[in-house]
Write an enzyme that holds these catalytic residues in place. Sequence first.
Site, PDB file in Angstrom:
ATOM      1  CB  ILE A  85      -6.900   7.464   4.414  1.00  0.00           C
ATOM      2  CG1 ILE A  85      -5.810   7.891   6.075  1.00  0.00           C
ATOM      3  CG2 ILE A  85      -6.876   7.724   3.241  1.00  0.00           C
ATOM      4  CD1 ILE A  85      -5.053   7.281   6.272  1.00  0.00           C
ATOM      5  CB  CYS A  86     -10.342  10.999   7.298  1.00  0.00           C
ATOM      6  SG  CYS A  86     -10.976  12.244   7.955  1.00  0.00           S
ATOM      7  CB  VAL A  87      -5.480  12.668   4.270  1.00  0.00           C
ATOM      8  CG1 VAL A  87      -4.419  11.750   5.129  1.00  0.00           C
ATOM      9  CG2 VAL A  87      -6.117  11.334   2.848  1.00  0.00           C
TER      10      VAL A  87
END
Length: 149
Positions: A85-87
């Site tokens: 996930i891209c956070v």
Amino acid sequence: MAAVRRIQKELSELKTRPIDGLSVEPQDDNLYEWKCAIKAASDSPYKGGTFHFSLSLPQDFPFKAPSVTFTTKIYHPGIDEEGHICVPVLRDQWKPSVTLSSVLAIIQEKVNNPSPDDPFEPEIAALLKTDKSKFLATAKEWTKKYASP
């Protein structure tokens, strides 16, 4: 030992003040590996789905960010095929003061509200921008196929 104390404290806070729609369970006897699940919000493109992911805490937590891997496939611009996930909080914006409950809330928010900005999957992001109904139909189809009970 400081890491273990911090993890136990945060886990206990999550048990006493749980995040609605989110479940967290340490794996067997390993405090550093958590099994988590997000039940998608009713106004999310993924409504009706439950998305499982693992949260791995590094030995030098809280000085290094945990890593998150989704084990349920999801058609999402911010989650790649391998489940990453891209956070920003898990990358360059990590600070030792960040709590795991805030990280989990950010992940939950990201899952429920896909955004074409800062994508891991540029093609999905482009579809979300240019043909939202097609994006929503595919998200719904994948949710039914991979994330339904």
